[in-house]
Design an enzyme around this catalytic site. Structure first.
Site, PDB file in Angstrom:
ATOM      1  N   HIS A 121      43.736  39.266  38.510  1.00 30.92           N
ATOM      2  CA  HIS A 121      44.952  40.072  38.665  1.00 30.92           C
ATOM      3  C   HIS A 121      45.742  39.616  39.881  1.00 30.92           C
ATOM      4  O   HIS A 121      45.178  39.103  40.854  1.00 30.92           O
ATOM      5  CB  HIS A 121      44.630  41.565  38.760  1.00 30.92           C
ATOM      6  CG  HIS A 121      43.663  41.930  39.841  1.00 30.92           C
ATOM      7  ND1 HIS A 121      42.314  41.717  39.714  1.00 30.92           N
ATOM      8  CD2 HIS A 121      43.837  42.502  41.066  1.00 30.92           C
ATOM      9  CE1 HIS A 121      41.696  42.135  40.810  1.00 30.92           C
ATOM     10  NE2 HIS A 121      42.601  42.608  41.666  1.00 30.92           N
TER      11      HIS A 121
ATOM     12  N   GLU B 207      42.708  37.408  42.347  1.00 27.41           N
ATOM     13  CA  GLU B 207      41.280  37.655  42.522  1.00 27.41           C
ATOM     14  C   GLU B 207      40.732  38.427  41.338  1.00 27.41           C
ATOM     15  O   GLU B 207      41.488  38.929  40.490  1.00 27.41           O
ATOM     16  CB  GLU B 207      41.060  38.480  43.803  1.00 27.41           C
ATOM     17  CG  GLU B 207      41.751  39.844  43.731  1.00 27.41           C
ATOM     18  CD  GLU B 207      41.613  40.677  45.009  1.00 27.41           C
ATOM     19  OE1 GLU B 207      41.468  40.101  46.099  1.00 27.41           O
ATOM     20  OE2 GLU B 207      41.661  41.919  44.869  1.00 27.41           O
TER      21      GLU B 207
ATOM     22  N   CYS C 183      47.142  52.472  44.994  1.00 27.67           N
ATOM     23  CA  CYS C 183      45.996  51.811  44.355  1.00 27.67           C
ATOM     24  C   CYS C 183      44.733  52.594  44.680  1.00 27.67           C
ATOM     25  O   CYS C 183      44.386  52.760  45.847  1.00 27.67           O
ATOM     26  CB  CYS C 183      45.869  50.371  44.834  1.00 27.67           C
ATOM     27  SG  CYS C 183      44.443  49.514  44.111  1.00 27.67           S
TER      28      CYS C 183
ATOM     29  N   HIS D 118      40.727  48.804  39.565  1.00 31.87           N
ATOM     30  CA  HIS D 118      41.888  49.354  40.259  1.00 31.87           C
ATOM     31  C   HIS D 118      42.629  50.289  39.307  1.00 31.87           C
ATOM     32  O   HIS D 118      42.796  49.969  38.124  1.00 31.87           O
ATOM     33  CB  HIS D 118      42.888  48.254  40.634  1.00 31.87           C
ATOM     34  CG  HIS D 118      42.434  47.314  41.696  1.00 31.87           C
ATOM     35  ND1 HIS D 118      41.862  47.707  42.871  1.00 31.87           N
ATOM     36  CD2 HIS D 118      42.501  45.959  41.755  1.00 31.87           C
ATOM     37  CE1 HIS D 118      41.599  46.654  43.610  1.00 31.87           C
ATOM     38  NE2 HIS D 118      41.970  45.566  42.965  1.00 31.87           N
TER      39      HIS D 118
ATOM     40  N   HIS E 136      36.955  41.027  40.541  1.00 23.77           N
ATOM     41  CA  HIS E 136      35.802  41.692  41.148  1.00 23.77           C
ATOM     42  C   HIS E 136      35.270  42.724  40.176  1.00 23.77           C
ATOM     43  O   HIS E 136      35.922  43.024  39.156  1.00 23.77           O
ATOM     44  CB  HIS E 136      36.187  42.334  42.486  1.00 23.77           C
ATOM     45  CG  HIS E 136      37.564  42.922  42.512  1.00 23.77           C
ATOM     46  ND1 HIS E 136      37.927  43.982  41.728  1.00 23.77           N
ATOM     47  CD2 HIS E 136      38.694  42.558  43.194  1.00 23.77           C
ATOM     48  CE1 HIS E 136      39.203  44.267  41.947  1.00 23.77           C
ATOM     49  NE2 HIS E 136      39.711  43.406  42.819  1.00 23.77           N
TER      50      HIS E 136
HETATM   51 MN    MN Z   1      41.852  43.435  43.562  1.00 23.89          MN
END
Ligand code: MN
Length: 169
Positions: free
Chosen positions: A123, A83, A137, A89, A85
């Site tokens: 990623h 995904e 995370c 992270h 976004h």
């Molecule tokens: Mn992610």
């Protein structure tokens, strides 16, 4: 580990628990890392594009933070959703070994390595076959929803000489 996730999922919709105590003790169990008073949840329970992952939110809005610190555990040979976004992270590997794709590169990862995923960057994490991969995370509480590859993007990823052999779509 998956059995625990199934059992604890019912707690997701329960009335909010009392505030967690200031110290929650760590427990290393056969089924994976756990902390007192931290529910174990299945990662994105509705999905079929990931394999064998659990999630525990260690700190977040309940502690009046603007970020969440989560612990993920990917089972042996498992992988996270591919995904991208807008939110970033910040990851600290805690146990196991594996590989991570960040953009157009795949990197080996092991305990105490740090991984930063920039905005809008594809990623995916994958655990080696012989042990779970566990990592912290950090994300913003207020974040956008992940974007999965559409058909054209999936084809481009598959054809990539750098990540084509790695990606699990
Ligand atoms: Mn992610």
């Amino acid at each position: 580990m998956r059995m625990h996730a199934e059992a604890d999922r019912e707690h997701d919709t329960a009335t909010p628990a009392a505030p967690a105590p200031p110290v929650r003790k760590f427990r290393a169990e056969d089924a994976g890392y756990r902390w007192d008073a931290v529910p174990l949840k299945a990662y994105k329970p509705a999905g079929t594009h990931f394999q064998d992952i659990t999630r525990q939110t260690l700190f977040g809005e309940a502690e009046e933070l603007s970020s969440e610190l989560r612990y993920f555990e990917v089972g042996p040979g498992g992988h996270s959703t591919l995904e991208r976004h807008e939110h970033v992270h910040a990851v600290l590997i805690l146990q196991g070994r594996g590989r991570v794709m960040v953009g157009e590169a795949v990197h080996a990862i092991e305990p105490f390595d740090l991984v930063h995923v920039p905005p809008q960057t594809w990623h995916q994490f994958r655990a080696d076959a012989d042990a779970p991969l566990g990592f912290l995370c950090l994300v913003a509480c207020d974040r956008d929803r992940p974007h999965r590859p559409d058909a054209d993007e999936a084809e481009a990823l598959r054809r990539s000489p750098h990540v084509g052999d790695f990606v699990r779509l």
